[in-house]
Design a protein around this motif. Sequence first.
Motif, PDB file in Angstrom:
ATOM      1  N   UNK A  50       0.842  -1.278   0.093  1.00 36.06           N
ATOM      2  CA  UNK A  50       0.102   0.010   0.064  1.00 36.06           C
ATOM      3  C   UNK A  50       0.951   1.216  -0.086  1.00 36.06           C
ATOM      4  N   UNK A  51       1.965   1.272   0.648  1.00 35.42           N
ATOM      5  CA  UNK A  51       2.777   2.238   0.865  1.00 35.42           C
ATOM      6  C   UNK A  51       3.493   2.660  -0.473  1.00 35.42           C
ATOM      7  N   UNK A  52       4.006   1.439  -1.232  1.00 35.49           N
ATOM      8  CA  UNK A  52       4.472   1.399  -2.496  1.00 35.49           C
ATOM      9  C   UNK A  52       3.549   2.228  -3.656  1.00 35.49           C
ATOM     10  N   UNK A  53       2.484   2.013  -3.487  1.00 36.66           N
ATOM     11  CA  UNK A  53       1.423   2.386  -4.559  1.00 36.66           C
ATOM     12  C   UNK A  53       1.348   3.835  -3.961  1.00 36.66           C
ATOM     13  N   UNK A  54       1.087   4.104  -2.725  1.00 36.83           N
ATOM     14  CA  UNK A  54       1.009   5.556  -2.414  1.00 36.83           C
ATOM     15  C   UNK A  54       2.326   6.514  -2.934  1.00 36.83           C
ATOM     16  N   UNK A  55       3.462   5.908  -2.787  1.00 35.76           N
ATOM     17  CA  UNK A  55       4.655   6.465  -3.365  1.00 35.76           C
ATOM     18  C   UNK A  55       4.796   6.532  -4.794  1.00 35.76           C
ATOM     19  N   UNK A  56       3.839   6.125  -5.651  1.00 34.12           N
ATOM     20  CA  UNK A  56       3.864   5.777  -7.064  1.00 34.12           C
ATOM     21  C   UNK A  56       5.034   4.860  -7.521  1.00 34.12           C
ATOM     22  N   UNK A  57       5.131   3.922  -6.606  1.00 37.04           N
ATOM     23  CA  UNK A  57       6.194   2.873  -7.060  1.00 37.04           C
ATOM     24  C   UNK A  57       7.536   3.458  -7.030  1.00 37.04           C
ATOM     25  N   UNK A  58       7.800   4.597  -6.320  1.00 36.05           N
ATOM     26  CA  UNK A  58       9.310   5.090  -6.218  1.00 36.05           C
ATOM     27  C   UNK A  58       9.940   4.261  -5.059  1.00 36.05           C
ATOM     28  N   UNK A  76      13.034  -5.927   0.304  1.00 36.96           N
ATOM     29  CA  UNK A  76      11.640  -6.300   0.753  1.00 36.96           C
ATOM     30  C   UNK A  76      10.667  -6.428  -0.378  1.00 36.96           C
ATOM     31  N   UNK A  77      10.794  -5.608  -1.298  1.00 37.71           N
ATOM     32  CA  UNK A  77      10.053  -5.702  -2.467  1.00 37.71           C
ATOM     33  C   UNK A  77      10.213  -7.065  -3.292  1.00 37.71           C
ATOM     34  N   UNK A  78      11.301  -7.376  -3.466  1.00 39.60           N
ATOM     35  CA  UNK A  78      11.566  -8.785  -4.073  1.00 39.60           C
ATOM     36  C   UNK A  78      11.302  -9.872  -3.165  1.00 39.60           C
TER      37      UNK A  78
END
Length: 94
Positions: A50-58, A76-78
């Motif tokens: 959710x935080x990844x999406x909020x940060x536009x994938x940056x 963590x993403x991997x």
Amino acid sequence: MKRIPTLCPACGEQLRIRSLGCPACETAVTGDFALPPLLQLPQAEQEFVLEFVRNSGSLKEMARSMGISYPTVRNRLDDIIARLRTYENHETTR
């Protein structure tokens, strides 16, 4: 707010959805529905996505907002991607 349980408390297997209902008109749909892969993730990983999406994938913004290094965010993403692939592969072999 209550979280949807994902594992059986008796045997530890993945839970599935058997019934969906409309609170407005009381329509019910029954069947055998798999939990979507994102809902199968542990809560901390759901929050990360959710935080990844909020940060536009940056990943750079994620690292800054979380106060951790870029490589840690990448790792963590991997890990989440690998877990999601495992869930998807498990579902296609059923």
